[in-house]
Structures are given as C-alpha cells and as structure tokens.
Design an enzyme around this catalytic site. Structure first.
Site, PDB file in Angstrom:
ATOM      1  N   ALA A  21      11.058   8.835  -4.525  1.00 20.80           N
ATOM      2  CA  ALA A  21      10.016   8.682  -4.833  1.00 20.80           C
ATOM      3  C   ALA A  21       9.939   7.586  -6.105  1.00 20.80           C
ATOM      4  CB  ALA A  21      10.179   9.513  -6.307  1.00 20.80           C
ATOM      5  N   THR A  22       9.210   6.530  -5.307  1.00 21.14           N
ATOM      6  CA  THR A  22       8.996   5.212  -5.635  1.00 21.14           C
ATOM      7  C   THR A  22       7.734   5.095  -7.095  1.00 21.14           C
ATOM      8  OG1 THR A  22       7.012   4.282  -4.798  1.00 21.14           O
ATOM      9  CG2 THR A  22       8.848   4.069  -3.129  1.00 21.14           C
TER      10      THR A  22
ATOM     11  N   GLY B 148      -2.007   5.892   5.989  1.00 18.44           N
ATOM     12  CA  GLY B 148      -3.526   5.981   5.221  1.00 18.44           C
ATOM     13  C   GLY B 148      -4.211   5.972   4.193  1.00 18.44           C
ATOM     14  N   GLY B 149      -5.431   6.551   4.039  1.00 14.07           N
ATOM     15  CA  GLY B 149      -5.943   6.769   2.928  1.00 14.07           C
ATOM     16  C   GLY B 149      -5.792   7.357   1.755  1.00 14.07           C
TER      17      GLY B 149
ATOM     18  N   SER C 247      -5.527  11.244   2.443  1.00  8.83           N
ATOM     19  CA  SER C 247      -5.622  11.250   3.616  1.00  8.83           C
ATOM     20  C   SER C 247      -4.572  12.554   4.877  1.00  8.83           C
ATOM     21  CB  SER C 247      -5.476  10.569   4.936  1.00  8.83           C
ATOM     22  OG  SER C 247      -4.305   9.736   4.133  1.00  8.83           O
TER      23      SER C 247
ATOM     24  N   LYS D 247      -1.457  12.134   4.726  1.00  2.00           N
ATOM     25  CA  LYS D 247      -0.169  11.483   5.601  1.00  2.00           C
ATOM     26  C   LYS D 247       1.355  11.877   4.641  1.00  2.00           C
ATOM     27  CE  LYS D 247      -1.301   7.355   2.257  1.00  2.00           C
ATOM     28  NZ  LYS D 247      -2.436   8.295   1.385  1.00  2.00           N
TER      29      LYS D 247
ATOM     30  N   HIS E 176       3.987  17.581  -6.583  1.00  3.73           N
ATOM     31  CA  HIS E 176       4.679  17.122  -4.641  1.00  3.73           C
ATOM     32  C   HIS E 176       5.936  17.923  -5.036  1.00  3.73           C
ATOM     33  CE1 HIS E 176       4.834  13.881  -2.557  1.00  3.73           C
ATOM     34  NE2 HIS E 176       3.674  14.399  -2.270  1.00  3.73           N
TER      35      HIS E 176
ATOM     36  N   ARG F 117       7.904  19.667  -1.935  1.00  2.00           N
ATOM     37  CA  ARG F 117       9.098  19.930  -1.427  1.00  2.00           C
ATOM     38  C   ARG F 117       9.930  20.860  -1.188  1.00  2.00           C
ATOM     39  NH1 ARG F 117       8.750  14.897  -4.035  1.00  2.00           N
ATOM     40  NH2 ARG F 117      10.026  15.491  -5.632  1.00  2.00           N
TER      41      ARG F 117
END
Length: 464
Positions: free
Chosen positions: A325-326, A301-302, A305, A307, A343, A347
């Site tokens: 997490a990257t 997705g953009g 979006s 996602k 974020h 979670r």
C-alpha cells in the site's frame, strides 16, 4: 475414485430460467445444469447414508473412498474445513464465491500439485464463459462441461501442463468421450496463453510461510467472511490529488490504488491445484501454486474503473500475497479513512500488508507475489518527499529510473495498479501537468517491461 459431474451450474443452473440478465441471455437453455455429483456410480454426494467403505469428513463436505482417494466439495458460503484428510485428490469449489478460499486452502497443503481443482456452481455471477476461463487461468483451476467424469486412477499432468482450450488429460472423460472438458475451441474474445508449457516451482514446507520481505507472517487464520471480494466488485476508492493539482483524472494520482492498510498480516488455510510457491520462470511467466502469473503485470485505468478489483482478483487464489500500500492511512481525513477500511475488508485476511513507498526494496526483497496499489499515490509521495511540486524534479526522475530497473529485475510475480492520466483535460497548474507527464512516462516505461498490460474501463479488462 470416479467422479461424474452431471451438472456444474449453480442452484438454478446457467442460464437461470426466467432471468433476463446479459449473462443468461447469451446462453442456450440448459447450458449448465444445476450442480449434481455422483461418486463411483453409487453415491449422489453429499449423501445422508454412505455404502460400506466410504467415510464422510470435513463436516460432510469431504469424502474418503475405499481406495483411499479423497474429495472435497466446497460450495458457496462454506468456510474452508479444518478437519479431514491431509490432502484431497479432487476439489470441487465454487470459485465465483470468495475465490480466496482456494488460496486459503493452498496454504495448508490440503491439495497439492496432483489435485484436480474444478470450478462448480457456475452461474450468472460471471458474465460469460470466456470471462470465466480468463479468471480460472489466473486461479489455477479448470472447468468441465456437464457430464464429465473425473478419475483418480491415472496420472495427471500438472495444472501448468494443462493450458486453457487444450485436449483433456487422460483422467478426464468428457460426455460421449469426445468433447474436451475445457473449451476446446478458443473463443474470439479469449486470448490463449502464450506460456502453455511454463515450468513449475517448488512448494515451501507446509509449516513455513514465506515472509512478505524479511519478516515472517503471523500465524495462520482462516479469512473472515467480509475479507472476500467478488471479482466484479467496484474498486473502493479514488486516491486524492497531490497539492496544486487539478481534479481531472489526468491530473490527479487518483486511483483505485491501494490505501494503506494498517491491518496486521494474517494467515489462512488451504487446497490447491497448483504449482509451487517457489516460483520459476520461462518466457516471463511464473508458476505459482497452480496459476500462471505473468512475472510483471500492469493494470491501468481511471478513477473507480475497477482496476484495483481486477488486480486483487488476479491474485485471489494465491496462498501467499504481499499487498504493498503506497497511500496514506487516512489519519485526520474521515472520508479517506473510510475508503481505507473498505479496502482492508475486501482483501483476503491471509494476505500480508506492507505500507511503504520503497517499491525498489519491496520488489527486490519479495518472497511472495506482490500487489502494488498504486503507482499514482507512490509518485505523489515521491513528489512530496523531494519538494518537487514547485522545485527540482530531477530526484523524481531518478526514483522512477530506479523503479523501472527494479521492475525489470523482479524475481516474484508483481501486479501494479496505476492511473491512466492522459485522457482528460489538461491540468490547470504547472505542478498538475508535471505530475501527469511524470506518471504517463512511468506507465509507458513499465508497460514496455511487462509481460501483461491491460486497461480497465467500467470494470471491463482490455488487454493491450
């Protein structure tokens, strides 16, 4: 124990009278009546007084019947109970409110493979019955029409033996005795699962929490109210573009990809309708505690979006999840740090977290389902590590090859979030174009090795 669900809707029913939202407007009046429960034909539960032989438990949310059968009603806004019986035969739960409560219940074994997990309190928080069925399929729960009677007197098929849109199990008596409790006629916009008969795994001992990789997770702790995320919540952030890269969506590794979360992993508590945590596979589908997760799922997705929110929702009801997490942790960047904090709050608190760009190691050593968020920030970090923005990009290609190989050999369910970068303007710089091309090729290769691929646009999921 016999459980009659006279109504399965929210407090005002579904559709809600006088509501003009798209969800309510698409349904006939009285489609789902307000929640009402009658146990054994004598108790309207919850009840102020109980007949002889019946005992309330779990702070009034649970019921123990004379035959020893147990029931838990977990409405919106109520935390997972910590007292009561060791397990429940029937769990009636509002899964539109903090679905990770089901994952928390599953961690402590308050429900097992034989538990019936039924979604109640249904209303316009979900846009349609077909969207509800899609979510429940991932969460390992079912929904039944008003007037359905559940019974604990007969043996039940396991959740993985009960795919959506099939005949009801012998212990589910629909109204009139003919209409199945699940939606028997598949809707046009609902794809029935191809893996209806996937085998099941074996649950770990209740006191043994699988490590995210090699480390044991911390002690169990119930998820705080702010740890939950609505499945329709907007994704919290867009990843920053790499150096010398244009800002358009096709040039930046911007994703609802996961910023790293330095929060220490913690644990939760648990009922389940599900299969086992030790996953087994058939046709690329892994049974995990009642849900049937594709072994490999790729969500594209953009920016913003939806996602990331979709990826989190897919795994919300799992008892054990490792969030990979990257992205950077936001040190020195206040705006990015705020996104990281948002974020983390969204979670489930009982999820473990790993901050790493070693995705090959994460996938290869996983002992729980993984959520990788995201591939755009991972690829940007790989470009950085190898000085590939202006230099030799062969090492980047080698790292992508290694990731595709690890993805192909994944033993645990893995959901990865990635940016769809091929729909915007051509990046203005050579490094931007190189990044766009590398991520586009990686997405294509991983999609070819995935059982499930979807494009998320404006919060809507388009299966590919």
């Amino acid at each position: 124990m016999k459980v009659l669900l006279s109504g399965t809707g929210g407090a005002a029913g579904w559709p809600e009278p006088g509501c003009g939202c798209a969800s309510c407007a698409g349904l006939a009046p009285g489609h789902r009546r307000p929640f009402e429960l009658v146990v054994d034909g004598v108790i309207r539960f919850p009840a102020a007084e109980l007949p002889a032989g019946y005992r309330a438990c779990a702070g009034g949310l649970g019921l123990i019947c004379p035959d020893g059968a147990t029931l838990l009603h977990l409405p919106a806004g109520r935390a997972v109970p910590t007292d009561g019986p060791a397990r429940y035969d029937v769990v009636l739960i509002d899964l539109l409110d903090h679905p990770e409560r089901l994952g928390a219940l599953r961690r402590t074994g308050l429900a097992d493979d034989a538990t019936q997990v039924v979604a109640i309190g249904l209303d316009h928080r979900v846009r349609s019955e077909s969207e509800l069925a899609r979510r429940l399929h991932s969460w390992g729960a079912i929904t039944v029409p008003d007037g359905t009677e559940l019974s604990t007197n007969t043996d039940l098929p396991t959740r993985t033996d009960l795919p959506t849109n099939t005949e009801p199990p012998p212990s589910v008596k629909p109204p009139g005795g003919t209409e199945p409790p699940l939606d028997a006629k598949p809707r046009r916009d609902t794809k029935p699962p191809a893996d209806a008969e996937s085998p099941r795994g074996t649950a770990p001992p209740p006191d043994t929490a699988p490590p995210p990789w090699d480390a044991a997770p911390p002690p169990d702790a119930a998820p705080p109210p702010d740890a939950a995320h609505p499945a329709d919540a907007a994704p919290p952030w867009d990843a920053a573009p790499p150096p010398d890269t244009a800002h358009p969506a096709d040039a930046a590794p911007s994703s609802d990809a996961a910023p790293s979360s330095g929060a220490a992993p913690s644990s939760g508590a648990a009922p389940s309708s599900g299969a086992g945590a030790g996953a087994s596979a058939a046709a690329g589908v892994v049974s995990v505690w009642g849900g049937r997760q594709p072994r490999r799922a790729l969500l594209l997705g953009g920016s913003r979006s939806g996602k990331s929110a979709e990826a989190e929702a897919r795994l919300a009801a799992e008892p054990y999840v490792t969030y990979v997490a990257t992205g950077p942790d936001g040190a020195g960047d206040g705006e990015w740090a705020a996104r990281v904090r948002a974020h983390r709050r969204r979670r489930p608190a009982h999820w473990a977290t790993a901050e790493t760009t070693d995705l090959v190691g994460a996938i290869g050593h996983a002992t729980t389902p993984l959520l990788i968020d995201g591939l755009g920030t991972w690829l940007a970090a790989v470009f950085d590590e190898h000085g590939a923005w202006e230099g030799d990009r062969a090492p980047v290609e080698a790292r992508c090859d290694e990731l595709v190989t690890a993805w192909r050999q994944a033993r645990q369910p893995v959901v990865a979030v990635s940016d769809e970068v091929g729909m915007g303007v051509v990046p203005a710089t050579a490094s931007g174009r190189a990044f766009r091309d590398a991520l586009g090729r990686l997405n294509e290769r991983l999609a070819a090795e995935s059982e499930y691929v979807a494009l998320v646009v404006a919060g809507r999921v388009l299966e590919l």
